[in-house]
Structure formats: structure tokens, C-alpha cells
Design an enzyme around this catalytic site. Structure first.
Site, short mmCIF file in Angstrom:
data_model
loop_
_atom_site.label_atom_id
_atom_site.label_comp_id
_atom_site.label_asym_id
_atom_site.label_seq_id
_atom_site.Cartn_x
_atom_site.Cartn_y
_atom_site.Cartn_z
N ASP A 175 -41.89 -35.01 30.77
CA ASP A 175 -43.50 -34.75 30.88
C ASP A 175 -44.25 -34.11 29.86
O ASP A 175 -43.90 -33.04 29.97
CB ASP A 175 -43.80 -34.49 32.43
N HIS A 176 -44.85 -34.74 29.09
CA HIS A 176 -45.43 -33.98 27.64
C HIS A 176 -46.60 -32.93 28.17
O HIS A 176 -46.91 -32.26 27.43
CB HIS A 176 -45.96 -34.99 26.76
N ARG A 177 -46.91 -33.22 29.49
CA ARG A 177 -48.06 -32.07 29.99
C ARG A 177 -47.47 -30.92 30.31
O ARG A 177 -48.17 -29.82 30.30
CB ARG A 177 -48.63 -32.88 31.07
N CYS A 199 -44.83 -29.36 28.69
CA CYS A 199 -44.10 -28.77 27.45
C CYS A 199 -44.45 -29.71 26.28
O CYS A 199 -44.79 -30.77 26.51
CB CYS A 199 -42.92 -28.55 27.75
#
Length: 477
Positions: free
Chosen positions: A447-449, A451
Site C-alpha cells: 500500500d503506497h499510502r 510507505c
């Protein structure tokens, strides 16, 4: 004096609001004990048996097999009290057309065992099932000559009709329950209109296997015959769609049960999570040698999945951002101190993700044993809701399907998933020379949110280093 108590479908926990009746375990007129399982139901999480908190005589059942009921709907009524054992067998089965006329008014629920939550055990072993029979059984009509069954085995074609004013015997009452290898086989036969009483199984002691049911359905379809008094339906378990002239035929498969739950979770993951994937090839030769040395030393055999799980827990200790979830309402990242490791398991009923609790506290022997236990329960359909929820990170070994790579979909609401392909011999440059090594592809979706790519890449590189040089793990043990 006996009173009639109503037993309702209990709170299933974990947000489950409905269940489908797979199989009734008692008939109207049966005597049941406190905490005796009375019905087998399937939820979006698992297939479980529901125990009844009352002891007495079953006077009515509500819902036929295959019916979906919401939590709080009536399942059955039980006559309890001093007169319960003397109650004549003739109550009502509300799963059919007839009914509960003449049954006493339902009294307020009395104190029971309270052990009615799906997925949890009962306080005592269930008593043997007994049936209260009429004092004067009706004479049975002579049986009709035998005819060939759908699976090629002889079967009787006639059944005795009960005399007027008496209760018809339950299916299999004359010869005991129909021997079926699993509830899934019974369900397949029911959905395709096949009467299991007319079959002789090919398993031990006449046990009816799934292959027997599928063979009977194929034979009926080939001959254009009928099974159990209804047309045979497709083996996809879906209702056949009608087609008009010039319109191609289609088959619609209901998205419900486990398949529906998986669809909802994956759709939500794709909708809410901005995911990204990175991957790397790793030389797993030393990891496989380490496993062989462990197993040669004696004791329980260690699985490759357990070694990879131990590597994951060590990597999550170094990169705790990835053992987290996102609270979208509060706009917060929730980091978890414990690692509850989910792993994908393919079953006949679809993909499920059992969860190994506190995986970060387990060694490889404990992980191997827990993986084996949960996998067996998943295939048997006996996983509890608690064993299917609460994961913080998922390990997906799709290499068992013979594929090298994939882009995993994150198991919502988690923040990351590690995918492992098959381990196969490949040409590899080892110590400056070309050699044949055991190579595996590792893919990591995050999940790019929570890291950026640096954190995700660091996690994956550490996992690959541990696969290539298992001694790296000694730093964290």
C-alpha cells in the site's frame, strides 16, 4: 408440563449477518440434548455446526437445506420439560409446505447453555440422537422391483407410503443415514436434484464419493434422463439460463458464500488501496540445503512455507511500517505490534486465508505445525471465523500452482503481501561462474499510502538476502 422454546440463528460474529443451511442434523420428533449440533450452516467464512442450547423434542424446523437465513431468524422449536420425552412424534417441519398447526404456543426462551456462537465449541459432548416414534408403526407396502441406478448400480424404485394419520419416515430412516463422504457431496447432489438414497457409493462400505455423484449426473445428462425427479443441472452448481433464437446461452453463477466474500474483499482492495508491486529473483539453493539439513537432523519435518514465514516476521521487525493498515475515516496509519500472518489456501469451496496468530513468536517447527493444522481445517471447511480474520500481513505461495510470478492483490485491510513463485533449477551466475541453481521469484505488493518504494524495496531485498543466505537470519534470532 412441556413448553416450546424457539432457537434462533445466533450471532455469527466477525460481522457475519447471514448463513445458508447446508444440512439438518436432526429431524422433527428427534430428542436432542443441550449443546447438541442440530444444523450445519455455511457462512462467508466457513462451514460450521450450530449447537442448540435447549434439550427436549424437536417440534418444528424452519428453512429447507439451501435456504439463506439472517441472524435472529428462527431455526427450530424444541419442547422442553417433564412431558418432552413423552411427546408423540408428529410435529411440524416448516422447511416444507406443511406445518406447525396444532403446535403449542411458543413460550419465552428459558435459560440454556449459552454456547450457540458459530465457530466455538460446546460445553459437553453431544448425546446420541434418539427419535420418538409412534406407538403403533404403520405397516409398510411391499418394495418394488429393483432398477438400475444413475451410476449403474442397482437401486429400489418403490417406497412404502405411510398409512393415513401417521408421519412419513425421514430420508434414510429405514436404513440409517445415507453414507456420504462430505457435506459438499450432499450439497452437490441436492443442487442437481439427485436422490442419494438411490445410489450405491464406490467408497469403503458403500460411501458415496463426489466422483459417484458427478458420474451419475454426467450419465443422466448423456441419456437425457432425470435425476431425483428433476432435470439434471450443470455441474457448475449454477442455474442454467434460457436462450432465445439468435441469443447465445449463458450461465450465471451466484456470487455468494465464500466466493462472494472473496469478491467483495478483492473489489474493496482494488478500490481503496493504491498498490504497487516490485519483484526480484533469488537463489534459493542454500535455503533448500538448510531445510534438508534441518529435516535430516530428526524431529518434525520443516516446510518451505514455514521458513519463508520466519523470514517474513524477521523482515517485518526491521520494516514495521508494512505490518499496518490504514484507517481511512480517521486518516491514520495503524501499526500493529503483533504479526498475525495470513496465508492463501486453495480449497474446493474457493480461496481462503487462514491466519497464524502471533507468528513473530513462533519458531519454524511451530509455524510448520500451525500451517498444517489450518490447511487441513480449510480443506475440511471447519475453520472458525476467528481463524479467518484479523491478519496483519499475508504470505501467498502461488508456486504450488506451477507459476513463476504474479502481482498479488492485497488482502484488505492489510498493507502488504509477499508472493512466492515456484522454486526451479535455472542458469545462474554463482561466484562468477555460470551454474544451475534453485531460483525463485519473489513479488511484493504494498500500500503506497503507508510507505514509499525505498521501504518496500528494502523489505524485499532483505527477504531475498535471507533466502540466498539463511545465516543472515541469525542476526535477528
Amino acid at each position: 408440563m412441556a413448553q416450546v422454546l424457539e432457537f434462533k440463528l445466533p450471532d455469527l460474529g466477525e460481522g457475519l449477518t447471514e448463513a445458508e443451511i447446508v444440512r439438518w442434523l436432526v429431524e422433527v420428533g428427534d430428542v436432542v440434548a443441550v449443546d447438541q449440533p442440530v444444523v450445519e450452516v455455511e457462512t462467508a467464512k466457513a462451514m460450521v455446526e450450530v449447537p442448540c442450547p435447549y434439550g427436549g423434542v424437536v417440534t418444528a424446523r424452519f428453512g429447507a437445506e439451501g435456504t439463506e437465513l439472517p441472524v435472529g431468524a428462527a431455526l427450530l422449536t424444541v419442547a422442553v420439560g417433564e412431558a418432552a420425552e413423552e411427546r408423540p412424534a408428529g410435529g411440524a417441519d416448516a422447511s416444507g409446505a406443511a406445518g406447525s398447526e396444532g403446535a403449542p404456543d411458543r413460550a419465552p426462551a428459558a435459560e440454556g447453555s449459552g454456547n450457540v456462537l458459530v465457530g466455538y465449541g460446546t460445553s459437553q459432548a453431544p448425546a446420541r440422537r434418539r427419535r420418538v416414534r409412534p406407538a403403533e408403526p404403520a405397516p409398510a407396502a411391499p418394495a418394488a422391483p429393483a432398477a438400475p441406478a444413475a451410476n449403474g448400480r442397482p437401486r429400489p424404485t418403490g417406497t412404502a407410503k405411510p398409512a393415513a394419520g401417521t408421519r412419513a419416515a425421514a430420508p434414510g430412516a429405514a436404513d440409517g443415514p445415507v453414507p456420504v463422504i462430505s457435506p459438499l457431496v450432499r450439497r452437490l447432489a441436492r443442487q442437481n436434484g439427485l436422490d442419494l438414497r438411490e445410489m450405491t457409493g464406490s467408497g469403503p462400505d458403500g460411501l458415496i464419493l463426489r466422483a459417484d455423484v458427478e458420474y451419475a449426473l454426467r450419465a443422466a445428462a448423456t441419456q437425457g434422463g432425470r435425476t431425483g425427479g428433476r432435470p439434471a443441472e450443470p455441474l457448475t452448481h449454477a442455474a442454467p439460463a434460457t436462450a432465445t433464437a439468435g441469443t447465445p446461452a449463458v450461465t450465471r453463477v451466484p456470487l455468494k458464500g465464500i466466493r462472494g466474500a472473496v469478491a467483495d474483499k478483492l473489489s474493496r482492495s482494488r478500490t481503496e488501496i493504491p498498490d504497487a508491486t516490485c519483484w526480484v529473483d533469488a537463489d534459493a539453493t542454500e535455503l533448500m540445503r538448510t531445510r534438508a539439513a534441518m529435516n535430516a537432523a530428526g524431529g518434525p519435518k520443516i516446510s518451505v512455507l514455514a521458513l519463508l514465514a520466519r523470514i517474513c516476521t524477521a523482515a517485518l521487525a526491521r520494516f514495521p511500517d508494512l505490518n499496518s493498515s490504514v484507517d481511512t475515516g480517521a486518516r491514520e496509519i495503524v501499526r500493529h505490534d503483533e504479526v498475525h500472518l495470513g496465508f492463501a489456501a486453495q480449497t474446493e469451496r474457493g480461496l481462503v486465508v487462514p491466519v497464524v496468530r502471533d507468528a513473530h513468536t513462533r519458531d519454524v517447527e511451530s509455524l510448520t505445525a500451525e500451517f498444517a493444522r489450518l490447511t487441513e481445517a480449510a480443506r475440511a471447511g471447519t475453520l472458525t471465523p476467528a481463524e479467518l480474520t484479523g491478519g496483519t500481513f499475508t504470505l501467498n505461495n502461488y508456486g504450488v500452482f506451477g507459476v513463476d510470478g504474479s502481482t498479488p492483490i492485497i488482502n484488505h485491510p492489510e498493507a502488504a503481501m509477499l508472493g512466492v513463485g515456484r522454486i526451479v533449477p535455472k542458469p545462474w551466475v554463482h561466484e562468477g561462474e555460470l551454474a544451475v541453481r534453485q531460483v525463485v521469484q519473489l513479488s511484493f505488493t504494498f500500500d503506497h499510502r503507508v510507505c514509499d518504494g525505498g521501504t518496500a524495496g528494502g523489505f524485499l531485498r532483505y527477504v531475498a538476502d535471507c533466502v540466498e543466505q539463511p545465516a543472515v537470519l541469525l542476526r535477528t534470532l
